[in-house]
Design a protein around this motif. Sequence first.
Motif, PDB file in Angstrom:
ATOM      1  N   UNK A  19      48.830  41.076  47.256  1.00 24.91           N
ATOM      2  CA  UNK A  19      48.072  42.126  47.219  1.00 24.91           C
ATOM      3  C   UNK A  19      47.012  42.044  46.529  1.00 24.91           C
ATOM      4  N   UNK A  20      45.947  43.086  46.722  1.00 29.35           N
ATOM      5  CA  UNK A  20      44.565  42.760  45.935  1.00 29.35           C
ATOM      6  C   UNK A  20      43.939  44.016  46.313  1.00 29.35           C
ATOM      7  N   UNK A  21      42.919  44.196  45.413  1.00 27.93           N
ATOM      8  CA  UNK A  21      42.014  45.403  45.731  1.00 27.93           C
ATOM      9  C   UNK A  21      40.453  44.632  45.640  1.00 27.93           C
ATOM     10  N   UNK A  22      40.661  43.152  45.582  1.00 30.38           N
ATOM     11  CA  UNK A  22      39.166  42.684  45.559  1.00 30.38           C
ATOM     12  C   UNK A  22      38.965  42.245  46.959  1.00 30.38           C
ATOM     13  N   UNK A  23      38.226  43.008  47.822  1.00 31.24           N
ATOM     14  CA  UNK A  23      37.956  42.706  48.999  1.00 31.24           C
ATOM     15  C   UNK A  23      37.448  41.386  49.419  1.00 31.24           C
ATOM     16  N   UNK A  24      36.639  41.140  48.485  1.00 33.66           N
ATOM     17  CA  UNK A  24      35.831  39.729  48.847  1.00 33.66           C
ATOM     18  C   UNK A  24      36.786  38.587  48.871  1.00 33.66           C
ATOM     19  N   UNK A  25      37.722  38.589  48.165  1.00 37.22           N
ATOM     20  CA  UNK A  25      38.711  37.397  48.044  1.00 37.22           C
ATOM     21  C   UNK A  25      39.375  37.528  49.352  1.00 37.22           C
ATOM     22  N   UNK A  26      40.137  38.812  49.513  1.00 36.00           N
ATOM     23  CA  UNK A  26      40.861  38.968  50.641  1.00 36.00           C
ATOM     24  C   UNK A  26      40.374  38.429  51.784  1.00 36.00           C
ATOM     25  N   UNK A  27      39.234  38.861  52.098  1.00 34.14           N
ATOM     26  CA  UNK A  27      38.312  38.477  53.435  1.00 34.14           C
ATOM     27  C   UNK A  27      38.188  36.792  53.468  1.00 34.14           C
ATOM     28  N   UNK A  28      38.104  36.190  52.428  1.00 30.74           N
ATOM     29  CA  UNK A  28      37.709  34.673  52.327  1.00 30.74           C
ATOM     30  C   UNK A  28      39.197  34.040  52.421  1.00 30.74           C
ATOM     31  N   UNK A  29      40.500  34.374  52.180  1.00 31.19           N
ATOM     32  CA  UNK A  29      41.658  33.670  52.493  1.00 31.19           C
ATOM     33  C   UNK A  29      42.578  34.130  53.565  1.00 31.19           C
ATOM     34  N   UNK A  30      42.306  35.572  53.768  1.00 26.02           N
ATOM     35  CA  UNK A  30      43.734  36.111  54.508  1.00 26.02           C
ATOM     36  C   UNK A  30      43.291  35.997  56.278  1.00 26.02           C
ATOM     37  N   UNK A  40      43.189  39.162  39.714  1.00 24.88           N
ATOM     38  CA  UNK A  40      43.034  40.377  38.642  1.00 24.88           C
ATOM     39  C   UNK A  40      42.743  39.642  37.384  1.00 24.88           C
ATOM     40  N   UNK A  41      41.418  40.068  36.813  1.00 23.42           N
ATOM     41  CA  UNK A  41      41.261  39.505  35.516  1.00 23.42           C
ATOM     42  C   UNK A  41      40.680  38.088  35.464  1.00 23.42           C
ATOM     43  N   UNK A  42      40.704  37.490  36.423  1.00 20.48           N
ATOM     44  CA  UNK A  42      40.183  35.980  36.250  1.00 20.48           C
ATOM     45  C   UNK A  42      38.764  35.919  36.147  1.00 20.48           C
ATOM     46  N   UNK A  43      38.177  34.899  35.618  1.00 16.70           N
ATOM     47  CA  UNK A  43      36.781  34.469  35.530  1.00 16.70           C
ATOM     48  C   UNK A  43      36.526  33.909  37.041  1.00 16.70           C
ATOM     49  N   UNK A  44      35.178  33.807  37.185  1.00 16.92           N
ATOM     50  CA  UNK A  44      34.715  33.068  38.400  1.00 16.92           C
ATOM     51  C   UNK A  44      35.132  31.792  38.750  1.00 16.92           C
ATOM     52  N   UNK A  45      35.370  31.052  37.993  1.00 18.33           N
ATOM     53  CA  UNK A  45      36.012  29.523  38.086  1.00 18.33           C
ATOM     54  C   UNK A  45      37.473  29.999  38.303  1.00 18.33           C
ATOM     55  N   UNK A  46      38.085  30.721  37.675  1.00 24.03           N
ATOM     56  CA  UNK A  46      39.578  31.211  37.911  1.00 24.03           C
ATOM     57  C   UNK A  46      39.805  31.829  39.287  1.00 24.03           C
ATOM     58  N   UNK A  47      38.806  32.436  39.738  1.00 23.61           N
ATOM     59  CA  UNK A  47      39.226  33.015  41.099  1.00 23.61           C
ATOM     60  C   UNK A  47      38.904  31.964  42.188  1.00 23.61           C
ATOM     61  N   UNK A  48      37.805  30.990  41.815  1.00 22.56           N
ATOM     62  CA  UNK A  48      37.489  29.704  42.734  1.00 22.56           C
ATOM     63  C   UNK A  48      38.837  29.145  42.880  1.00 22.56           C
ATOM     64  N   UNK A  49      39.397  28.847  41.721  1.00 17.93           N
ATOM     65  CA  UNK A  49      40.458  27.911  41.616  1.00 17.93           C
ATOM     66  C   UNK A  49      41.816  28.420  42.816  1.00 17.93           C
ATOM     67  N   UNK A  50      41.898  29.898  42.423  1.00 24.07           N
ATOM     68  CA  UNK A  50      43.061  30.562  42.856  1.00 24.07           C
ATOM     69  C   UNK A  50      42.671  30.591  44.558  1.00 24.07           C
ATOM     70  N   UNK A  51      41.524  30.768  44.884  1.00 23.34           N
ATOM     71  CA  UNK A  51      41.351  30.720  46.353  1.00 23.34           C
ATOM     72  C   UNK A  51      41.765  29.413  46.919  1.00 23.34           C
ATOM     73  N   UNK A  52      41.234  28.228  46.400  1.00 24.14           N
ATOM     74  CA  UNK A  52      41.552  26.907  46.553  1.00 24.14           C
ATOM     75  C   UNK A  52      42.895  26.754  46.688  1.00 24.14           C
ATOM     76  N   UNK A  53      43.972  27.063  45.623  1.00 24.33           N
ATOM     77  CA  UNK A  53      45.253  26.977  45.704  1.00 24.33           C
ATOM     78  C   UNK A  53      45.795  27.665  46.804  1.00 24.33           C
ATOM     79  N   UNK A  54      45.264  28.988  47.233  1.00 27.47           N
ATOM     80  CA  UNK A  54      45.981  29.771  48.187  1.00 27.47           C
ATOM     81  C   UNK A  54      45.577  28.893  49.712  1.00 27.47           C
ATOM     82  N   UNK A  55      44.418  28.412  49.660  1.00 22.26           N
ATOM     83  CA  UNK A  55      44.230  27.765  50.891  1.00 22.26           C
ATOM     84  C   UNK A  55      45.013  26.600  51.009  1.00 22.26           C
ATOM     85  N   UNK A  56      45.242  25.790  49.926  1.00 21.45           N
ATOM     86  CA  UNK A  56      46.040  24.347  49.779  1.00 21.45           C
ATOM     87  C   UNK A  56      47.481  24.711  50.300  1.00 21.45           C
ATOM     88  N   UNK A  57      47.968  25.876  49.874  1.00 17.98           N
ATOM     89  CA  UNK A  57      49.415  26.301  49.902  1.00 17.98           C
ATOM     90  C   UNK A  57      49.439  26.718  51.590  1.00 17.98           C
TER      91      UNK A  57
END
Lengths: 259, 242
Positions: free
Chosen positions: B196-207, B169-186
């Motif tokens: 939790x999220x309401x950003x469907x595109x992100x949920x789709x990529x990592x869950x 929430x509230x992150x710029x595109x680079x921040x979103x990418x870093x967060x996605x990579x972090x979740x995948x790393x973890x």
Amino acid sequence: MTQLKIEMNQILLISLYTLKENFRNRTYLVSIFFGVITIIISILIDVLGGEQPLRIILDFGLSTIEFFSLLMIVFIGSNMILEEINNKTIYLILVRPISRWYYLVGKYLGLLLSVYLSIILMSILHLILLFLKGWKFDILYFISIFFLGIKIAIIGSLAIFFSLFSTSNISSMIFTFFIWILGHFVMEIKFLMKKLSLVPKFFLTIVYYIIPNFTFLNWRDYIGSANIDFSVLYIFIYSVSYCICFLFLSILLFQHKEF
Amino acid sequence: MDTAIKICDLTKIYRKRHLGRLYTNLGVRNLSIEVYKGEVFGLLGLNGSGKTTTIKLILGLLFPTEGSIYIFDKLMPDKKIMNNIGYFPEIPYFQRFLTGEEILRFYSKLSCIREDIQQRINETVKIVNLKQDINKKVSEFSKGMLQRLGIAQSLLHNPDILVFDEPVSGLDPLGILEMRNLILLLRSKGKTIFFSSHVISEVEKVCDRVGILHKGELIKIISQNDWKQKSLEQIFIDSIKN
């Protein structure tokens, strides 16, 4: 490390963090600043004491120390937990492996530590002025400061207690000030009880037994006097019981508080 | 599969009294979810659907009206289990007068980290890429830096379960990418992530699996295979409209 040591360290950590927080608190710093200024001013008004100028410096200084330490404990005590709730900084603390009551006790001890440091600072300045004016050492001075510390501990526990069941810091400050004032009129309440009819007497009796009697703790009134009929140990146990009682009630409220 | 988080018939009703009248507000109702060890589970829902309520109930910041929560088979709230959970709030708030490093040191000590605290701080700061700014006061931090610090504090004690509330929430595109990579790393390190999220595109990529929450009720749990056939966005909209 034993479990007990770990838990004690957590309480100490919260206390030190509260102390550090208070060192940046404007109310705290401004109170110390005005306390120091007022104590220094007492030298200028000693002429009002006529033949007893030292008495003016002594009384004025001790009253100033009490007034400003009271301001600090009420303002900071009423605000510190509410502020952490409103700022949501409390979330990241309570999701750690720390009991809620450790957090509360840690905050309380940190608050006391902050106010005690300011009392020590103002007392040192006051003593320097007194000695410069030729005051002779009196152990009652230190006893009165000690009991001021105890009074501050009771008021601190009250401020935290009120801040936990009221959602506004203003109302908790008003409640605490109110109890502080009532606590200085307990003997008058006792006198009134004898004069009233059954129903008001009943309510006044409840107030009489609930309100802490702060007149027991006003030892500055006895400096220079030989007639002291209070037992130090009795007053100490009486006061500490109040602190424990209010702190226990605060813990009960805090354990059930939702964030 | 072993269960990391088990939520059983969880109901939360907020009660508030005002002038003698009792006002109630539904948080969540009859919520039952099982999150398996090592999976990334997303809670998807509109604003006010009960996502944050669920997370706060898991963390013991709220108390359930009914139902129970188990983490590693231990009934919550359990103080010892809290040492195995890392929490990242939607907007991380910190004591503004402390520096980033002081904050991490404070939380490390509270979490009773047994290993070398400085080493652990250095490791987490490196993961979130905050090395250059860690000695600045939090009051000087930008939103992105606060997010990084928020993640760092959640990883400090090396927990097995990570609970993230709206992490992008509230992150710029680079921040979103870093967060996605972090979740995948973890996830690759075997961590269980509940977010939790309401950003469907992100949920789709990592869950691995997603629970759809609407008006306090869990209406569907779907897995990756489901949204390979039909987009998650479509599944979500269909579920809510029905």
